[in-house]
Design an enzyme around this catalytic site. Structure first.
Site, short mmCIF file in Angstrom:
data_model
loop_
_atom_site.label_atom_id
_atom_site.label_comp_id
_atom_site.label_asym_id
_atom_site.label_seq_id
_atom_site.Cartn_x
_atom_site.Cartn_y
_atom_site.Cartn_z
N CYS A 2 0.91 1.69 71.83
CA CYS A 2 2.50 3.20 72.72
C CYS A 2 2.22 4.56 72.63
CB CYS A 2 3.26 2.62 70.94
SG CYS A 2 3.59 1.07 70.97
N LYS A 584 -5.62 1.61 76.86
CA LYS A 584 -7.01 2.38 76.96
C LYS A 584 -7.33 2.88 75.90
CE LYS A 584 -10.24 4.65 79.00
NZ LYS A 584 -11.22 4.03 80.03
C1 F6R Z 1 -14.08 -1.80 77.69
C2 F6R Z 1 -13.41 -1.32 76.93
C3 F6R Z 1 -12.94 -1.18 75.59
C4 F6R Z 1 -13.50 0.51 75.26
C5 F6R Z 1 -12.95 -0.10 73.11
C6 F6R Z 1 -13.36 0.92 72.81
O1 F6R Z 1 -13.88 -1.41 79.39
O2 F6R Z 1 -12.96 -0.09 77.57
O3 F6R Z 1 -13.85 -2.37 75.60
O4 F6R Z 1 -14.57 0.26 75.13
O5 F6R Z 1 -11.47 -0.83 73.24
O6 F6R Z 1 -12.95 2.03 73.68
P1 F6R Z 1 -13.43 3.61 72.70
O7 F6R Z 1 -14.58 3.62 73.38
O8 F6R Z 1 -12.58 4.42 73.44
O9 F6R Z 1 -13.66 3.62 71.22
#
Ligand code: F6R
Length: 588
Positions: A2, A584
């Site tokens: 969110c 994301k």
């Molecule tokens: C897969 C992907 C997710 C992130 C995970 C961790 O393509 O993007 O598996 O790698 O949610 O995110 P961060 O790196 O932002 O901690």
């Protein structure tokens, strides 16, 4: 997850709220909404779907001095208009947008139902406006209602609030979820992160943890309990990073194409006159530690596993844990282990919880992230940035490769054969060669249906896991990564006529075993599709990569598997930038 946007002042609120929500897009969302004053009435508009659909519901001639907006990623209650934010209190006195999770919402809901409040949504968030209304009706003061509500709400929350009786203020509550303010000449604006506020050109502040209060056009009033407090300056440069597609159709496509630049950025930032340059204190903390413990989630966890191999190759004991698992049983906390937290966003909730445990015990640690001033970076003993540029597509691509390369550089700074600028240049050349051969990958697509195995050994095993994750994420097919030696211990039972198996061959270690497994797969009708490095290639291999220096082999394979997943997802007309159900930045 969110995202919240809001503000009070003189601005074009229609454009501010809708553009702001679009800029929070990278957090992932399934519904969106806004609330604003029209005369002395609070108007709420919300949709299940994209901001473009919301924009059709917001009048072109919106004249308001205060407004709030929200992009929702469903946790409690399906994506629907009713569950979308803003949520109103029973009489419409309050409208709120919330980021976080109210863990005691069931208890509060039951209490409020007993007080004759009717709930219309399935969300945890709806308790907030009702609770505020309950206390406001009794005290006649919004601030008192906020104070009492804050005492009762458990979990994490950043909440922006409109009160029908007071169109001159924007109220808020904040605990455990990000909420920043940006003070400008035209007013004061809030958001879950600085991105949508960057162009306003004001001064950024962080609202105090556990506080509540209000914003006027030029004033901020904050309290923690009954004690006045003040926002803390947030040193954000205010430079908006470009989110342009520059002619590409998809962000994921562009971000994969950016990989050579991302590697060059690491070379520029971590090599000087041919030598690796890292903070001496960081290097001595690493060398002095008995072992290195990596923590990460998703792709970043696989980067952690690559980091483990890199450190072990330099004789350093290392291991990696999935952050959410480590949280269940935190260990290695006796002060002899050095922790490395890896997160492109720097906002991943599980990792933030891990960091809180480390900080509580004053255990020094390093954060590797792409996001300067992110929650993790700000609270870390040491940090290393990826300098990969903004990544917008949900699937991590260039940041994953950058994480793998940076961990290799860091390990090599500890001793043994150092990774050189020439090595990185060779990787950049290899990356460009791979990116130029997208057509060759497209030829493999017809072999893939709904299931596949991704096989590898040794240092390529985390890359096989990354391949399986990406194929699930953007290809929507079931992909399982396996150490090739494990095939004969069970998974071989699934192999039948036409079953595709993606195999990564680029390691001396285990190479023969992997080739033997592929023979067994072929014998049973399976279809091995081998991606190999030139020095290990065989005639029938599907895609042969140029040789790169040994420490950088996993990085080059990472590029090809990301590109393959993109090509597959796109060929199936999947929304590669926003795969279903994913966000994301996983902030819950
Ligand atoms: C897969 C992907 C997710 C992130 C995970 C961790 O393509 O993007 O598996 O790698 O949610 O995110 P961060 O790196 O932002 O901690």
């Amino acid at each position: 997850m969110c995202g919240i946007i809001g503000g009070i002042g003189n601005t074009d609120f229609r454009s501010f709220l809708l553009t702001g929500l679009t800029k929070l897009d990278y957090r992932g969302y399934d519904s969106a909404g806004v609330a604003y004053f029209e005369g002395d009435k609070i108007e709420i508009r919300k949709v299940c779907g994209r901001v473009a659909a919301l924009s059709l519901l917001v009048p072109q001639t919106l004249h308001t001095k205060v407004g709030i907006g929200h992009s929702r990623w469903a946790t409690h209650g399906r994506p629907s208009v009713v569950n979308a934010h803003p949520h109103a209190s029973q009489s419409g006195m309050f409208a709120i947008v919330h980021n976080g999770v109210i863990t005691n919402f069931k208890t509060l809901q039951n209490q409020l139902k007993a007080r004759r409040f009717q709930f219309v949504s399935q969300t945890d968030s709806e308790v907030i406006p009702h609770l505020l209304e309950w206390y406001y009706t009794r005290s006649g003061s919004v601030m008192e209602a906020l104070r009492l509500a804050a005492e009762e709400l458990q979990g994490s929350y950043a909440v922006a609030i409109l009160c029908k009786d007071d169109p001159n203020h924007l109220y808020y509550l904040k605990k455990g979820a990000p909420l920043l303010i940006c003070k400008t000449q035209d007013g004061i604006f809030v958001s879950s992160d600085p991105t949508p506020l960057a162009e306003l050109g004001g001064d950024f502040y962080d609202l105090p943890e556990g506080s509540y209060g209000y914003l006027g056009e030029q004033e901020v009033v904050c309290y923690c309990g009954e004690t006045p407090t003040a926002p803390t300056p947030f040193p954000y440069s205010g430079v908006a990073q470009s989110n342009e597609l520059h002619g590409y159709r998809y962000h994921m496509e562009k971000e994969i194409a950016d990989i050579p630049y991302a590697i060059a950025a690491l070379s520029d930032n971590y090599l000087s006159n041919g030598a690796l340059c890292f903070d001496e204190n960081l290097l001595s903390a690493l060398s002095g530690a008995k072992r290195i413990h990596f923590l990460g989630c998703g792709s970043s966890f696989f980067a952690c596993q690559c980091g483990v191999s890199a450190f072990r190759a330099r004789g350093k004991e290392a291991l990696a844990s999935v952050a959410s698992e480590w949280l269940g049983f935190p260990y290695d906390l006796d002060g002899t282990t050095f922790f490395i937290l890896v997160s492109q966003s720097g906002e991943t909730a599980d990792l933030i919880r891990c960091q809180a445990i480390l900080n509580e015990k004053a255990i020094p640690h390093l954060t590797v992230t792409n996001t300067k001033m992110s929650s993790l970076e700000r609270k870390s003993t040491y940090s290393l940035l990826l300098y990969a540029g903004l990544e917008t597509a949900v699937a991590a691509t260039k940041t994953f490769v950058s994480e793998v390369v940076l961990l290799e550089l860091l390990a090599s700074a500890l001793g043994g054969a150092a990774v050189t600028e020439a090595d990185l240049n060779c990787l950049i050349e290899g990356a460009n060669a791979v990116l130029g051969r997208r057509n060759d990958l497209e030829r493999l697509l017809s072999a893939f249906g709904e299931n596949t195995f991704c096989l590898a050994t040794g240092r390529l095993l985390p890359i096989a896991r990354e391949a399986a994750l990406k194929l699930k994420e953007v290809g929507y097919l079931h992909a399982e990564a396996l150490a090739s030696g494990e095939m004969k211990h069970g998974p071989l039972a699934l192999i039948g006529e036409g079953f595709p198996v993606l195999a990564l061959v680029g390691e001396i270690c285990g190479q023969e075993g992997l080739r033997a497994s592929l023979e067994e797969i072929k014998t049973r009708g399976g279809v091995p599709l081998v991606i190999s490095m030139a020095s290990y290639a065989q005639d029938e291999d599907a895609f042969v990569l140029p040789n790169v220096p040994a420490p950088l082999v996993p990085s080059l394979f990472a590029i090809v598997v990301d590109l393959f997943a993109f090509v597959l997802g796109q060929s199936r007309n999947h929304p590669v930038d926003h795969p279903r159900n994913l966000a994301k930045s996983v902030t819950v």
